[in-house]
Design an enzyme around this catalytic site. Structure first.
Site, PDB file in Angstrom:
ATOM      1  N   ASP A 261       9.639  -1.275   2.462  1.00  0.00           N
ATOM      2  CA  ASP A 261       9.929  -1.036   3.871  1.00  0.00           C
ATOM      3  C   ASP A 261       9.174  -1.988   4.797  1.00  0.00           C
ATOM      4  O   ASP A 261       9.319  -1.886   6.022  1.00  0.00           O
ATOM      5  CB  ASP A 261       9.648   0.418   4.252  1.00  0.00           C
ATOM      6  CG  ASP A 261       8.375   0.959   3.633  1.00  0.00           C
ATOM      7  OD1 ASP A 261       7.642   0.174   3.011  1.00  0.00           O
ATOM      8  OD2 ASP A 261       8.114   2.165   3.757  1.00  0.00           O
TER       9      ASP A 261
ATOM     10  N   HIS B 104       2.531   9.417  -0.611  1.00  0.00           N
ATOM     11  CA  HIS B 104       2.016  10.309   0.432  1.00  0.00           C
ATOM     12  C   HIS B 104       1.626  11.686  -0.109  1.00  0.00           C
ATOM     13  O   HIS B 104       0.953  12.449   0.587  1.00  0.00           O
ATOM     14  CB  HIS B 104       3.057  10.501   1.538  1.00  0.00           C
ATOM     15  CG  HIS B 104       3.295   9.276   2.371  1.00  0.00           C
ATOM     16  ND1 HIS B 104       2.282   8.557   2.939  1.00  0.00           N
ATOM     17  CD2 HIS B 104       4.453   8.644   2.717  1.00  0.00           C
ATOM     18  CE1 HIS B 104       2.786   7.530   3.614  1.00  0.00           C
ATOM     19  NE2 HIS B 104       4.103   7.564   3.485  1.00  0.00           N
TER      20      HIS B 104
ATOM     21  N   HIS C  15       3.664   1.854   4.873  1.00  0.00           N
ATOM     22  CA  HIS C  15       2.879   3.020   5.259  1.00  0.00           C
ATOM     23  C   HIS C  15       1.698   3.188   4.306  1.00  0.00           C
ATOM     24  O   HIS C  15       1.816   2.934   3.115  1.00  0.00           O
ATOM     25  CB  HIS C  15       3.737   4.289   5.231  1.00  0.00           C
ATOM     26  CG  HIS C  15       4.959   4.218   6.082  1.00  0.00           C
ATOM     27  ND1 HIS C  15       6.181   3.826   5.592  1.00  0.00           N
ATOM     28  CD2 HIS C  15       5.145   4.486   7.395  1.00  0.00           C
ATOM     29  CE1 HIS C  15       7.082   3.855   6.554  1.00  0.00           C
ATOM     30  NE2 HIS C  15       6.475   4.244   7.664  1.00  0.00           N
TER      31      HIS C  15
ATOM     32  N   ASP D 269       3.480  -0.812   0.275  1.00  0.00           N
ATOM     33  CA  ASP D 269       4.370  -0.081   1.171  1.00  0.00           C
ATOM     34  C   ASP D 269       3.855  -0.222   2.596  1.00  0.00           C
ATOM     35  O   ASP D 269       2.646  -0.276   2.824  1.00  0.00           O
ATOM     36  CB  ASP D 269       4.420   1.393   0.759  1.00  0.00           C
ATOM     37  CG  ASP D 269       5.494   2.179   1.488  1.00  0.00           C
ATOM     38  OD1 ASP D 269       6.518   2.483   0.868  1.00  0.00           O
ATOM     39  OD2 ASP D 269       5.295   2.505   2.685  1.00  0.00           O
TER      40      ASP D 269
END
Length: 608
Positions: free
Chosen positions: A453, A326, A364, A362
């Site tokens: 995740d 991120h 996200h 991931d």
């Protein structure tokens, strides 16, 4: 400028104050700049007095005569006379507008502490509901319950000692001996690993010092126990130490960081060395050790990439934190400080790689990695993530985000439209999109941004990928780049899920074959729709995808793109007779319907 005071109480009980000035740190999880990005953590001495700013702060340390401190998590203020107390007024309510759990409950109801109540006599201590936090998923449980009500993990679980091999239902020393692998002699195995230059692992215990100082309503999901559980699983399985070659850690240099990040990001992270606690965004914390941890993680990833590309080792696993995907050119966000995958790609290019592939699984979207390489044709970025029309954090990663400035097609986003995505959808997307594009790109070096995740049981991802699914995806990617593959840890917040998935992945790196049948993989309807959407967009840049799109559309097109609005509306209205819905009890029906829909809503949609 913000004046930050770092308070320390020595063994004699004297307070030492160290002042430093710094600029506001910017970068917000929601995309907006926060006016004050730093929270100051002060110390309270034995007399209950505070030294620091005369404003509301999180006072989280009570210092004892022996110099030790414990987290007490209360809101404190200091008046003009320097006397501190519990703040329950409007300032505290404003400061904690975004808090969670018990904090949100406490501020939601405005109890008047000075209200006269003749039937109530104050006691020395307020009554508190005793609770404990699950070591596996961090969820709160009340006293008297031995196993977590959310994930079932035992209160005294041995997952930090034995990894996922420890029993989830019994106490710390209970390990299923039948599941333990037969390990080789550690000394002989390490010697053989060094000679054969096989799999390398990057790890340093100093990365465990990066932790949240301020105790919130529950432990932060990105916590040091994530690495402890993975390391325990590797050790119990006899993989590391044992079958893998350790890479010595070093902090990445400023010059190497400048290849990826701006001075704004580098300075913002580096200045946290002089602060006890600070925040870049409400969920992205730092302490005095975080800058070192972030530089160690980046340095390990850079050195692993160089060692793998040069042939000194075959492949590698970067067991690092804080995560990175991120973190963009300027901002730190989403638990991430420096972008480890981007730094590894830069190191591979410096070592001679002409084309680098980054696959990010991931849950996200890696908005930082996409931002860094969105104009590059030498780095192909492919991401599979929950998107849900931009409603899932961080909101980026739609299928039509394909790159810019002549690099269109070198950014490939596969956005899932719902939670619960399983192995079949991921493997189907790999077969139809990821591998065809990757083979056409023909990378010299491959990096996996391996967030776990999306694994089954993760409280933030709410998906259903198994360790066997991750192993299968790793196996498919290991066929690229002549096996020059680097796996970099990103997210993953259920310790049992992340440790079992990481172990399955590293077993593939050391040469074991995953046990999963990928023949005739049938995706979900939503997964098939997402893949078809990506194929339709990306085949403009990768003509090899046209065949896949035509075959899938002819076989499934009428099924996938049919109008489902009437059907979903009809399903929502079933369960009660028409006369009940349309009569006097209409309001009760709407309340009942909303509660029914709320049961399936997952509110853990933030983070890395």
């Amino acid at each position: 400028m913000i004046l930050v005071e770092k308070c320390v109480i020595n063994s004699e009980g004297n307070e030492i104050s160290e002042a430093s000035k710094m600029s506001n740190l910017t970068g917000a999880k929601t995309g907006t700049n926060l006016p004050n990005q730093l929270e100051v953590v002060l110390c309270q001495d034995s007399n209950g007095r505070l030294d620091g700013l005369a404003s509301t702060v999180n006072c989280d340390y009570t210092c004892h005569s022996d110099g030790q401190s414990e987290v007490v998590s209360q809101l404190c203020t200091r008046d003009a006379d320097g006397v501190s107390g519990l703040n329950t007024g409007p300032a505290a309510t404003t400061k904690n507008a975004n808090c969670e759990g018990e904090d949100m409950y406490n501020f939601q109801y405005n109890f008047d502490e000075e209200e006269d109540d003749s039937d109530w006599e104050p006691s020395e201590k307020q009554m508190e509901v005793l609770k404990w936090f699950c070591v596996n998923c961090t969820m709160a449980n009340v006293e008297g319950i031995g196993n977590c009500e959310v994930c079932g993990e035992h209160r005294e679980s041995g997952i930090l000692k034995h990894g996922f091999f420890a029993s989830p239902y019994l106490a710390i020393d209970d390990v299923n001996q039948d599941e333990l692998p037969v390990t080789e002699n550690c000394e002989d195995s390490c010697k053989q690993s060094c000679l054969s230059s096989s799999t390398a692992v990057g790890f340093d215990e100093r990365m465990l010092l990066h932790t949240e100082v301020v105790m919130k309503s529950h432990p932060h999901p990105e916590r040091p126990d994530r690495l402890r559980a993975i390391a325990a699983s590797f050790a119990t399985a006899g993989i590391f130490p044992g079958k893998c070659y350790p890479i010595p850690a070093r902090e990445i240099t400023r010059e190497e960081l400048q290849m990826v990040h701006s001075e704004e990001n580098i300075e913002a992270v580096d200045i946290t060395r002089r602060m006890l606690a600070s925040y870049f965004t409400p969920d992205t914390y730092a302490n005095e050790h975080s800058a070192c941890a972030a530089r160690l993680a980046a340095g390990l990833c850079a050195d692993l990439a160089s060692a793998i590309y040069s042939g000194r080792v075959k492949n590698g696993f970067a067991m690092v934190r804080p995560p990175g995907h991120h973190a963009g050119v300027k901002q730190a966000m989403g638990f991430c400080l420096h972008n480890n995958a981007a730094i590894a790609a830069s190191a591979a290019e410096a070592a001679g790689a002409k084309k680098v592939l980054i696959v990010d699984w991931d849950v996200h979207h890696g908005n930082g990695t996409q931002e860094i390489f969105e104009r590059s044709k030498s780095v192909l970025y492919i991401s599979l993530h929950r998107h849900e029309g931009g409603r899932f954090y961080p909101g980026t990663g739609a299928a039509n985000e394909v790159g810019s400035m002549g690099a269109e097609g070198y950014c490939v986003n596969i956005p899932w439209s719902r939670e619960g995505v399983s192995d079949n959808d991921y493997i189907f997307a790999f077969e139809q999109v990821v591998l065809p594009i990757a083979l056409d790109f023909n990378p010299d070096f491959t990096i996996i941004s391996a967030g776990f995740d999306a694994a089954r049981g993760d409280p933030l991802g709410c998906c259903d990928v198994t360790p066997a699914g991750y192993a299968s995806m790793t196996q498919m990617l290991s066929a690229l780049s002549s096996g020059k593959l680097l796996v970099i840890l990103e997210g993953g917040y259920n310790l049992r899920s992340i440790s079992s998935s990481a172990t399955a992945v590293i077993k593939v790196l050391v040469g074991e074959s995953p046990v999963i049948d990928t023949d005739d993989t049938v995706p979900s309807k939503a997964g098939l729709r997402s893949v078809l959407e990506v194929l339709q967009i990306q085949m403009k840049f990768w003509p090899t995808l046209e065949t896949n799109f035509s075959e899938l559309h002819s076989k499934w097109g009428s099924y996938v793109f049919q109008d489902t609005k009437k059907q979903s509306k009809k399903r929502r209205r079933t369960g009660l007779p028409v006369w009940w819905r349309m009569g006097r009890k209409r309001l009760l029906y709407h309340i009942w319907a909303k509660q029914l829909r709320a049961k399936s809503f997952c509110d853990y949609s933030f983070g890395c």
